[in-house]
Design an enzyme around this catalytic site. Structure first.
Site, PDB file in Angstrom:
ATOM      1  N   GLU A   9       0.850  -1.196   0.000  1.00  0.00           N
ATOM      2  CA  GLU A   9       0.000   0.000   0.000  1.00  0.00           C
ATOM      3  C   GLU A   9       0.882   1.241   0.000  1.00  0.00           C
ATOM      4  O   GLU A   9       1.822   1.312   0.789  1.00  0.00           O
ATOM      5  CB  GLU A   9      -0.906   0.007   1.237  1.00  0.00           C
ATOM      6  CG  GLU A   9      -1.973   1.082   1.176  1.00  0.00           C
ATOM      7  CD  GLU A   9      -2.923   1.034   2.365  1.00  0.00           C
ATOM      8  OE1 GLU A   9      -4.124   1.277   2.170  1.00  0.00           O
ATOM      9  OE2 GLU A   9      -2.463   0.770   3.485  1.00  0.00           O
ATOM     10  N   ALA A  54       1.153  -0.857  11.253  1.00  0.00           N
ATOM     11  CA  ALA A  54       0.676  -2.144  10.726  1.00  0.00           C
ATOM     12  C   ALA A  54       0.119  -1.948   9.325  1.00  0.00           C
ATOM     13  O   ALA A  54      -0.120  -0.830   8.880  1.00  0.00           O
ATOM     14  CB  ALA A  54      -0.398  -2.725  11.645  1.00  0.00           C
ATOM     15  N   MET A  55      -0.130  -3.087   8.637  1.00  0.00           N
ATOM     16  CA  MET A  55      -0.734  -3.072   7.298  1.00  0.00           C
ATOM     17  C   MET A  55      -1.714  -4.234   7.207  1.00  0.00           C
ATOM     18  O   MET A  55      -1.385  -5.368   7.543  1.00  0.00           O
ATOM     19  CB  MET A  55       0.355  -3.198   6.231  1.00  0.00           C
ATOM     20  CG  MET A  55      -0.191  -3.357   4.818  1.00  0.00           C
ATOM     21  SD  MET A  55      -1.224  -1.966   4.323  1.00  0.00           S
ATOM     22  CE  MET A  55      -2.284  -2.748   3.125  1.00  0.00           C
ATOM     23  N   GLU A  56      -2.916  -3.929   6.692  1.00  0.00           N
ATOM     24  CA  GLU A  56      -4.062  -4.838   6.790  1.00  0.00           C
ATOM     25  C   GLU A  56      -4.150  -5.870   5.682  1.00  0.00           C
ATOM     26  O   GLU A  56      -5.244  -6.350   5.375  1.00  0.00           O
ATOM     27  CB  GLU A  56      -5.348  -4.020   6.804  1.00  0.00           C
ATOM     28  CG  GLU A  56      -5.664  -3.267   5.515  1.00  0.00           C
ATOM     29  CD  GLU A  56      -5.150  -1.843   5.453  1.00  0.00           C
ATOM     30  OE1 GLU A  56      -5.641  -1.064   4.621  1.00  0.00           O
ATOM     31  OE2 GLU A  56      -4.245  -1.497   6.235  1.00  0.00           O
ATOM     32  N   ASN A  57      -3.036  -6.281   5.059  1.00  0.00           N
ATOM     33  CA  ASN A  57      -3.097  -7.293   3.993  1.00  0.00           C
ATOM     34  C   ASN A  57      -4.134  -8.361   4.343  1.00  0.00           C
ATOM     35  O   ASN A  57      -4.157  -8.855   5.469  1.00  0.00           O
ATOM     36  CB  ASN A  57      -1.742  -7.985   3.838  1.00  0.00           C
ATOM     37  CG  ASN A  57      -0.595  -7.013   3.802  1.00  0.00           C
ATOM     38  OD1 ASN A  57      -0.530  -6.140   2.965  1.00  0.00           O
ATOM     39  ND2 ASN A  57       0.327  -7.153   4.752  1.00  0.00           N
ATOM     40  N   HIS A  81      -7.969  -2.146  14.884  1.00  0.00           N
ATOM     41  CA  HIS A  81      -8.020  -1.313  13.671  1.00  0.00           C
ATOM     42  C   HIS A  81      -7.738  -2.154  12.427  1.00  0.00           C
ATOM     43  O   HIS A  81      -8.466  -2.077  11.426  1.00  0.00           O
ATOM     44  CB  HIS A  81      -6.985  -0.193  13.819  1.00  0.00           C
ATOM     45  CG  HIS A  81      -6.848   0.711  12.636  1.00  0.00           C
ATOM     46  ND1 HIS A  81      -7.293   2.010  12.635  1.00  0.00           N
ATOM     47  CD2 HIS A  81      -6.293   0.518  11.412  1.00  0.00           C
ATOM     48  CE1 HIS A  81      -7.031   2.570  11.466  1.00  0.00           C
ATOM     49  NE2 HIS A  81      -6.415   1.684  10.709  1.00  0.00           N
ATOM     50  N   GLU A  82      -6.688  -2.970  12.482  1.00  0.00           N
ATOM     51  CA  GLU A  82      -6.299  -3.740  11.294  1.00  0.00           C
ATOM     52  C   GLU A  82      -7.301  -4.843  10.986  1.00  0.00           C
ATOM     53  O   GLU A  82      -7.563  -5.144   9.816  1.00  0.00           O
ATOM     54  CB  GLU A  82      -4.893  -4.327  11.467  1.00  0.00           C
ATOM     55  CG  GLU A  82      -3.806  -3.288  11.697  1.00  0.00           C
ATOM     56  CD  GLU A  82      -3.740  -2.209  10.623  1.00  0.00           C
ATOM     57  OE1 GLU A  82      -4.045  -2.508   9.452  1.00  0.00           O
ATOM     58  OE2 GLU A  82      -3.396  -1.062  10.967  1.00  0.00           O
ATOM     59  N   HIS A 131     -10.226  -3.546   9.089  1.00  0.00           N
ATOM     60  CA  HIS A 131      -9.955  -3.365   7.656  1.00  0.00           C
ATOM     61  C   HIS A 131     -10.298  -4.608   6.838  1.00  0.00           C
ATOM     62  O   HIS A 131     -10.498  -4.509   5.626  1.00  0.00           O
ATOM     63  CB  HIS A 131      -8.468  -3.069   7.430  1.00  0.00           C
ATOM     64  CG  HIS A 131      -8.113  -1.626   7.527  1.00  0.00           C
ATOM     65  ND1 HIS A 131      -8.760  -0.650   6.821  1.00  0.00           N
ATOM     66  CD2 HIS A 131      -7.135  -0.994   8.242  1.00  0.00           C
ATOM     67  CE1 HIS A 131      -8.205   0.532   7.089  1.00  0.00           C
ATOM     68  NE2 HIS A 131      -7.223   0.347   7.950  1.00  0.00           N
TER      69      HIS A 131
END
Length: 868
Positions: free
Chosen positions: A137, A291-294, A327-328, A331
């Protein structure tokens, strides 16, 4: 589609519907890999040119084949720099479905974006190790495989990764099969459901894991799993794993316990069970973001996922992990299952995940007073940034692919969250969430816009909400409600903050303790009956605007009734006074508030603490030392009533009653008190901090107080500074973040240069924690500016490798500076540089400095008068 979207999206002639991605020969030393991708296209409009986004890839071979098996000759292959795309011309129109097969060589990055390498030390052997993971992202998938790298061009993905056999390989879906080839193993994963390219993920490393599962048994399994709708012929509990580097898995227990509950909660709230057959939470050792919501393989910075599995863990660390995990996971529905149509509506992903992430934490940790935490950390932060002319609308204009990354900011996340909170507060939470569930059901596996969201919410609530909320999303700024009293009537007028528009303003008034819910202002002015004691507008700060009480009588009545207000209402009132009224009015309200303050209202004090430190920092270098000393005495006098209790808690944190529901809040309150008292050299606080430091009685509960107090004293020696720096070498990340914040608080000029040199020694992803301390440390302001001027090329080149890193450095370091000369000096540092990746944050920082200068000019006289 907007014009600016059209400018750098690919032609719509062909639609990708499936990718087969294969990676092998992963050479982490040379930082290269071999890739092969097959993209299955469907024809929409016959064309002879095929466009695929690609960046930093060496294309070795391209083959195009129609579905009937016929191969097409590639007449030419060009590169379009503006679109960041390869253009494959086959010399004749294609009107059927076809595949493009590409062999290529790619780079393994080291800048925490794309497919990148993280270096770390093995906990047991102290050996240097590495792991590989992805961060695609917003537009970095194209840097790892040729693709149509746009959120609306969803497809299914079949991934295979070949790696050394001793390494674990993860991806969005569970592993389907594996094949050993010498010392390597090819890992082939099940096909994903439809998703955007930025959510594709894989990771390679020496991992271990802990596993849990949900209570509900409503989730899809691999048995007849459908990539079309995420269903399966059988349902079961969802397996959830936390993966870490070897030796750290037990630090993931708290995150795992949160994740298992949150998946069930969101599945119930959104009326759609989590739609993939597993969920992995992976700790990545180098990470610029939290973090990243992959989809189904969420990646985290260490401090956003792991906490010590002993009792030695700070409340703030627990809060961070609980919130980021929530939060993640949010998503997975809001962003992954339903994705914004284009990046200009990033807030649809991030604003909602912020709102519902806080909602989940408040459900599972009611004693944390999350609503007040949201008010301080989200609502107020957004109002402050959105008061700038260099803010931007929530639906943000974008110039090119690089500009997308600048949209990941306070406005998209926190103003987006605040607008949703306003709508929820106005309509009621039940109707709001039912509208969200309808939106997800209608748009699942596809893309949507804000119109789609608010149409669904309005349909459920039976209120036309879209027209009401549009100005809050399409224009920058917010209205200010000016309130005047005349007899028994109040005159209300909406004026502008960066806008002349007319807004829908939910008044949310409380009159003499009674809340009047449905009361709107849709005209420029109106009249309202005044209360006999007091009238407060925007109760609990649920709406995104400020209130300016212009009459002294109104101000006095609110000050006299401050004890009758909720924690959030107090915070809103204090912040509105701080932003709109003379400083003396704000300090008058602070006096009144502190006289009736209850430690469980911890966020009220934290907001006061923050405002006082900001004021102190801004005026420090513009006033006489005697005035500054008077201001410090004033602040210390405010905290004095709680100092002894706070020091007792610092020395013996276990003496609190574990059954006390306010123990958590009280600990945070004492922490806040001691932070500011230590910074201002309160003798008792300094004495205890030095005693604990000398005895080496430092732990997660007291580390920031002890080190922050010791290091911020003017007589702290180089020997002590060096001792603390030595601890950085073996520190875990949470400890390192705290130590850096403390090191940045030094006030002894002899320590400035060694402190600034750390900017070149610390990993770029951790640099921001020094500037977080520089922000409220006026002693170092002129020195850090000189240092940056003298070392600008080397420093900026080091930090600009990652957009987030350079942006945070600028905004934290300089945001509380003042003086016209400062603006000129900072501008000169960046003259002649390509600042397109961070120009917005630079302009915002300069505007803040100009506002600080006006604040000094307008308030120093009033401050002198108040302190006398």
């Amino acid at each position: 589609m907007s014009d600016q979207e059209q400018d750098f999206t690919l032609p719509k002639s062909f639609n990708p519907n499936h990718y087969e991605i294969s990676l092998k020969k992963l050479d982490a030393e040379k930082k290269i890999f071999q890739g092969h991708v097959r993209v299955h296209f469907q024809c929409v409009i016959p064309d002879q040119k095929i466009y695929l986004n690609a960046r930093d890839l060496v294309i070795e071979n391209v083959q195009v084949q129609l579905n009937n098996g016929q191969s097409l000759k590639v007449v030419s292959q060009d590169y379009d720099h503006r679109l960041e795309a390869i253009v494959i011309d086959v010399g004749e129109n294609i009107s059927d479905s076809f595949t493009v097969a590409i062999d290529y060589q790619g780079k393994i990055q080291t800048n925490m974006s794309g497919f990148y390498r993280s270096n770390y030390k093995d906990l047991k052997t102290n050996e240097d190790k590495f792991m590989l993971s992805t961060q695609f992202e917003a537009t970095d998938a194209r840097g790892t495989f040729p693709c149509v790298d746009e959120p609306a061009r969803k497809a299914t993905f079949k991934v295979s990764v070949t790696a050394d056999s001793h390494l674990t390989v993860l991806s969005n879906m569970p592993e389907q099969s594996s094949q050993v080839e010498g010392n390597e193993t090819e890992h082939i994963f099940h096909t994903t459901p439809r998703m955007s390219t930025y959510l594709v993920a894989w990771a390679v490393g020496e991992y271990e894991f802990i596993e849990g599962k949900t209570e509900k048994t409503i989730y899809p399994t691999l048995q007849d799993y459908s990539v079309v709708d995420g269903t399966s012929s059988t349902q079961a509990a969802l397996p959830i794993r936390v993966y870490t580097a070897v030796g750290k898995k037990n630090q993931g227990k708290f995150a795992l316990s949160v994740a298992t509950k949150v998946v069930d909660l969101f599945s119930q709230l959104f009326k759609i069970p989590y739609p993939l057959p597993k969920l992995d939470l992976l700790c990545v050792e180098s990470y610029s973001h939290n973090a990243m919501e992959n989809f189904s393989l969420i990646t985290f910075r260490t401090t956003a996922l792991l906490v010590d599995d002993s009792d030695d863990v700070s409340p703030a660390a627990l809060q961070k992990v609980a919130y980021v995990v929530s939060h993640e996971i949010a998503h997975q529905w809001f962003g992954n299952l339903v994705t914004m149509q284009w990046w200009d509506e990033l807030w649809l992903n991030e604003g909602f995940a912020t709102w519902v992430g806080y909602y989940a934490v408040s459900v599972f940790f009611p004693h944390w007073d999350v609503e007040s935490m949201v008010m301080l950390e989200s609502h107020e932060a957004a109002l402050q940034l959105d008061s700038l002319k260099e803010s931007h609308p929530v639906k943000v204009g974008l110039r090119d692919p690089k500009d997308v990354d600048q949209a990941f900011d306070t406005i998209s996340y926190l103003k987006g969250c605040s607008v949703l909170e306003m709508v929820s507060g106005y309509l009621g939470q039940d109707d709001f969430l039912a509208g969200v569930a309808l939106y997800l059901e209608i748009n699942k596996w596809g893309n949507a816009t804000m119109e789609d969201l608010f149409d669904c919410i309005g349909k459920v609530a039976k209120v036309e909400i879209l027209s009401k909320v549009k100005p809050w999303l399409l224009e920058l700024g917010y209205p200010i409600l000016d309130v005047k009293k005349s007899g028994d009537q109040l005159s209300l007028t909406q004026s502008k903050a960066n806008t002349d528009s007319l807004w829908w303003v939910p008044l949310l008034p409380t009159r003499d303790g009674e809340f009047i819910k449905q009361s709107d202002l849709t005209t420029r002015t109106t009249q309202l009956e005044a209360g006999s004691k007091y009238t407060l507008f925007n109760t609990d700060g649920y709406a995104f605007y400020r209130v300016n009480y212009e009459s002294l009588e109104l101000i006095d009545s609110l000050c006299d009734n401050i004890s009758r207000l909720s924690s959030r209402s107090k915070m809103g009132l204090l912040s509105d006074f701080c932003s709109l009224r003379p400083l003396s009015d704000y300090l008058h309200l602070v006096d009144k508030t502190m006289k009736v303050h209850d430690p469980k209202d911890v966020y009220v004090w934290k907001s006061i603490h923050s405002s006082l430190l900001k004021t102190r920092t801004i005026v420090y270098n513009a006033v006489a030392p005697e005035l500054m000393a008077s201001f410090d005495r004033y602040v210390l006098q405010l905290v004095e009533p709680w100092i002894n209790d706070a020091l007792t808690n610092l020395e013996n944190p276990t003496t609190q009653d574990s059954n006390d529901p306010y123990a958590f809040a009280r600990t945070l309150f004492y922490h806040s008190i001691l932070t500011i008292a230590g910074k201002l050299s309160h003798p008792k606080v300094v004495a205890l901090a030095r005693k604990l430091y000398q005895r080496n009685e430092i732990n997660a509960h007291n580390r920031s107080i002890v080190l922050g107090t010791v290091l911020s004293q003017p007589d702290t020696t180089r020997a002590i500074f060096d001792q603390v720096v030595e601890v950085l070498e073996g520190a875990v990340l949470e400890e390192m973040e705290t130590i850096l914040r403390c090191l940045g608080s030094v006030t002894n000029p002899e320590l400035f240069e060694p402190c600034f040199q750390l900017l070149f020694k610390v990993e770029p992803m951790n640099v921001q924690f020094l500037p977080e301390a520089f922000l409220t440390n006026p002693h170092i302001h002129s020195s850090i500016l000189s240092f940056v001027q003298q070392n600008s090329s080397a420093l900026i080149d080091r930090l600009v490798v990652n957009q987030t890193v350079i942006g945070r450095f600028l905004s934290f370091t300089f945001a509380y500076f003042q003086g016209e000369e400062t603006v000129h000096k900072i501008k000169s540092i960046f003259e002649g540089r390509d600042i397109s990746a961070y120009d917005r944050v630079l302009r915002q920082t300069l505007e803040k400095i100009e506002a600080n200068t006006r604040f000094c000019n307008e308030n120093i006289g009033a401050l002198e008068k108040f302190l006398k």
